[in-house]
Design a protein around this motif. Structure first.
Motif, PDB file in Angstrom:
ATOM      1  N   ALA A  81      46.958  40.070  41.925  1.00  0.00           N
ATOM      2  CA  ALA A  81      46.516  40.156  43.319  1.00  0.00           C
ATOM      3  C   ALA A  81      44.997  40.213  43.353  1.00  0.00           C
ATOM      4  O   ALA A  81      44.331  40.288  42.314  1.00  0.00           O
ATOM      5  CB  ALA A  81      47.115  41.383  43.992  1.00  0.00           C
ATOM      6  N   ASP A  82      44.450  40.210  44.551  1.00  0.00           N
ATOM      7  CA  ASP A  82      43.002  40.273  44.707  1.00  0.00           C
ATOM      8  C   ASP A  82      42.441  41.645  44.362  1.00  0.00           C
ATOM      9  O   ASP A  82      41.270  41.767  44.002  1.00  0.00           O
ATOM     10  CB  ASP A  82      42.598  39.903  46.137  1.00  0.00           C
ATOM     11  CG  ASP A  82      42.840  38.440  46.455  1.00  0.00           C
ATOM     12  OD1 ASP A  82      42.902  37.617  45.516  1.00  0.00           O
ATOM     13  OD2 ASP A  82      42.961  38.109  47.655  1.00  0.00           O
ATOM     14  N   HIS A 138      39.454  35.603  36.811  1.00  0.00           N
ATOM     15  CA  HIS A 138      37.999  35.724  36.953  1.00  0.00           C
ATOM     16  C   HIS A 138      37.642  36.943  37.801  1.00  0.00           C
ATOM     17  O   HIS A 138      36.852  37.792  37.379  1.00  0.00           O
ATOM     18  CB  HIS A 138      37.432  34.449  37.587  1.00  0.00           C
ATOM     19  CG  HIS A 138      35.945  34.364  37.525  1.00  0.00           C
ATOM     20  ND1 HIS A 138      35.122  34.951  38.460  1.00  0.00           N
ATOM     21  CD2 HIS A 138      35.122  33.761  36.629  1.00  0.00           C
ATOM     22  CE1 HIS A 138      33.866  34.706  38.145  1.00  0.00           C
ATOM     23  NE2 HIS A 138      33.826  33.995  37.041  1.00  0.00           N
ATOM     24  N   ASP A 139      38.208  37.030  38.990  1.00  0.00           N
ATOM     25  CA  ASP A 139      38.033  38.180  39.880  1.00  0.00           C
ATOM     26  C   ASP A 139      39.408  38.535  40.423  1.00  0.00           C
ATOM     27  O   ASP A 139      40.045  37.699  41.064  1.00  0.00           O
ATOM     28  CB  ASP A 139      37.106  37.843  41.052  1.00  0.00           C
ATOM     29  CG  ASP A 139      35.693  37.537  40.616  1.00  0.00           C
ATOM     30  OD1 ASP A 139      34.974  38.480  40.257  1.00  0.00           O
ATOM     31  OD2 ASP A 139      35.312  36.357  40.631  1.00  0.00           O
ATOM     32  N   GLY A 140      39.863  39.740  40.183  1.00  0.00           N
ATOM     33  CA  GLY A 140      41.177  40.120  40.695  1.00  0.00           C
ATOM     34  C   GLY A 140      41.780  41.242  39.881  1.00  0.00           C
ATOM     35  O   GLY A 140      41.086  41.942  39.132  1.00  0.00           O
ATOM     36  N   ALA A 141      43.090  41.427  40.041  1.00  0.00           N
ATOM     37  CA  ALA A 141      43.766  42.560  39.415  1.00  0.00           C
ATOM     38  C   ALA A 141      45.146  42.159  38.924  1.00  0.00           C
ATOM     39  O   ALA A 141      45.790  41.276  39.493  1.00  0.00           O
ATOM     40  CB  ALA A 141      43.885  43.715  40.409  1.00  0.00           C
ATOM     41  N   VAL A 142      45.576  42.813  37.859  1.00  0.00           N
ATOM     42  CA  VAL A 142      46.892  42.572  37.263  1.00  0.00           C
ATOM     43  C   VAL A 142      47.551  43.920  36.998  1.00  0.00           C
ATOM     44  O   VAL A 142      46.943  44.809  36.397  1.00  0.00           O
ATOM     45  CB  VAL A 142      46.781  41.784  35.943  1.00  0.00           C
ATOM     46  CG1 VAL A 142      48.170  41.523  35.360  1.00  0.00           C
ATOM     47  CG2 VAL A 142      46.026  40.474  36.140  1.00  0.00           C
ATOM     48  N   ALA A 143      48.787  44.076  37.437  1.00  0.00           N
ATOM     49  CA  ALA A 143      49.536  45.318  37.201  1.00  0.00           C
ATOM     50  C   ALA A 143      50.924  44.983  36.685  1.00  0.00           C
ATOM     51  O   ALA A 143      51.531  43.994  37.118  1.00  0.00           O
ATOM     52  CB  ALA A 143      49.635  46.143  38.481  1.00  0.00           C
ATOM     53  N   GLN A 159      36.040  41.654  37.275  1.00  0.00           N
ATOM     54  CA  GLN A 159      35.079  40.992  38.156  1.00  0.00           C
ATOM     55  C   GLN A 159      34.114  40.159  37.323  1.00  0.00           C
ATOM     56  O   GLN A 159      33.702  40.567  36.229  1.00  0.00           O
ATOM     57  CB  GLN A 159      34.286  42.021  38.963  1.00  0.00           C
ATOM     58  CG  GLN A 159      33.205  41.390  39.858  1.00  0.00           C
ATOM     59  CD  GLN A 159      32.498  42.402  40.708  1.00  0.00           C
ATOM     60  OE1 GLN A 159      33.116  43.051  41.558  1.00  0.00           O
ATOM     61  NE2 GLN A 159      31.198  42.557  40.501  1.00  0.00           N
ATOM     62  N   GLY A 160      33.757  39.002  37.839  1.00  0.00           N
ATOM     63  CA  GLY A 160      32.667  38.213  37.299  1.00  0.00           C
ATOM     64  C   GLY A 160      32.966  37.379  36.076  1.00  0.00           C
ATOM     65  O   GLY A 160      32.108  36.624  35.615  1.00  0.00           O
ATOM     66  N   GLY A 161      34.165  37.493  35.524  1.00  0.00           N
ATOM     67  CA  GLY A 161      34.469  36.768  34.306  1.00  0.00           C
ATOM     68  C   GLY A 161      33.855  37.431  33.089  1.00  0.00           C
ATOM     69  O   GLY A 161      32.929  38.241  33.186  1.00  0.00           O
ATOM     70  N   ARG A 162      34.379  37.100  31.918  1.00  0.00           N
ATOM     71  CA  ARG A 162      33.841  37.681  30.683  1.00  0.00           C
ATOM     72  C   ARG A 162      32.441  37.154  30.385  1.00  0.00           C
ATOM     73  O   ARG A 162      31.623  37.820  29.755  1.00  0.00           O
ATOM     74  CB  ARG A 162      34.786  37.380  29.521  1.00  0.00           C
ATOM     75  CG  ARG A 162      34.413  38.105  28.254  1.00  0.00           C
ATOM     76  CD  ARG A 162      35.510  38.101  27.220  1.00  0.00           C
ATOM     77  NE  ARG A 162      35.150  38.946  26.097  1.00  0.00           N
ATOM     78  CZ  ARG A 162      35.315  40.260  26.041  1.00  0.00           C
ATOM     79  NH1 ARG A 162      35.844  40.876  27.083  1.00  0.00           N
ATOM     80  NH2 ARG A 162      34.941  40.956  24.998  1.00  0.00           N
ATOM     81  N   ALA A 163      32.188  35.948  30.855  1.00  0.00           N
ATOM     82  CA  ALA A 163      30.875  35.308  30.770  1.00  0.00           C
ATOM     83  C   ALA A 163      30.801  34.343  31.942  1.00  0.00           C
ATOM     84  O   ALA A 163      31.822  34.048  32.567  1.00  0.00           O
ATOM     85  CB  ALA A 163      30.703  34.583  29.430  1.00  0.00           C
TER      86      ALA A 163
END
Length: 255
Positions: free
Chosen positions: A203-204, A168-173, A139-143
């Protein structure tokens, strides 16, 4: 600042880039408290859903000591997720082992990690990366304005990165046969799924990414288009011969 937890026989970590490097840093104590609450969510999920604990809610349901209508809202939610994906995949995804016992491992890790991420966000942690045994929710990006860079390792070498995904915001599996063998089964046949060496889904949220990637592996190459068309996910998969199938992914470092 990085925080570590071992649960569900997996390593979990939370990285918070703007919390400083020590507890005395501005906001450091608040972040620690937020992470402690997030990790508590994962521990509770482990106790509730573990098929290895005889007194877990799942074990009691599996032994018919607990009736479904007496189950907790959390267990009912996880079972609903499983049933939704089973129907959407034509039965390729399932939560019943070959011996007939319930196994919610294919849902619970992503479900618990996403709930932990939601707890971090609710506590006011604006930027973080939660890693659940290699699957991540960010969430929110690294910066500000800078996405997290999520690396996907090569199935053939732990030292090589297959791709880097800017999220930036989301999920990876990611799921595959390169570490645990062909552990994913096509629930329609009960046979191990071997057409894909690995698959990665973006995905989100991590519930969708984690369950979808297992389903993609179970479906084989047809799962790539299924995950994009039916779920709106980005997918990267490798066939058994090493060739790449991808759909709906923007890649920082393509294979």
């Amino acid at each position: 600042m990085r925080f570590l937890l071992t649960a569900m026989a997996l390593p979990f970590s939370v990285d918070v880039p703007d919390a400083g490097t020590a507890a005395a840093a501005p906001g450091g104590e608040q972040v620690r408290e937020a992470v402690a609450r997030a990790f508590a969510v994962i521990r509770v999920a482990e106790r509730r859903f573990s098929r290895h604990l005889p007194d877990s809610e799942l074990s009691r349901l599996d032994r018919a000591e607990l009736r479904l209508h007496d189950a907790s809202p959390e267990l009912l939610e996880v079972l609903t997720v499983a049933e939704t994906f089973a129907q959407a995949s034509g039965g390729a995804f399932g939560v019943e082992r070959p011996d007939g016992h319930l196994d919610l491992d294919g849902v619970v890790k992503g479900w618990a990690a996403q709930r932990a991420a939601d707890a971090l966000a609710a506590a006011g942690v604006e930027r973080f990366c939660l890693n659940a045994g290699g699957d991540v929710v960010v969430q929110g990006g690294r910066a500000p304005g800078v996405p997290w860079q999520v690396g996907v390792r090569s199935p053939w070498s732990t030292a090589e990165t297959l791709v880097v995904l800017p999220v930036h915001d989301g999920a990876v599996a990611t799921s595959g046969s390169y570490e645990r063998g062909a552990h994913v089964r096509d629930a329609r046949t009960g046979a191990p799924a071997t057409a894909l060496v690995s698959a990665t889904v973006v995905a989100d949220d991590l519930v969708t990414a984690d369950v979808a990637v297992t389903t993609v592996v179970a479906l084989g190459e047809d799962g790539v288009a299924w995950a994009q068309d039916e779920l709106g996910c980005g997918v990267l998969a490798l066939r058994a011969d090493g060739t790449v199938v991808r759909s709906g992914l923007g890649l920082a470092h393509p294979a």
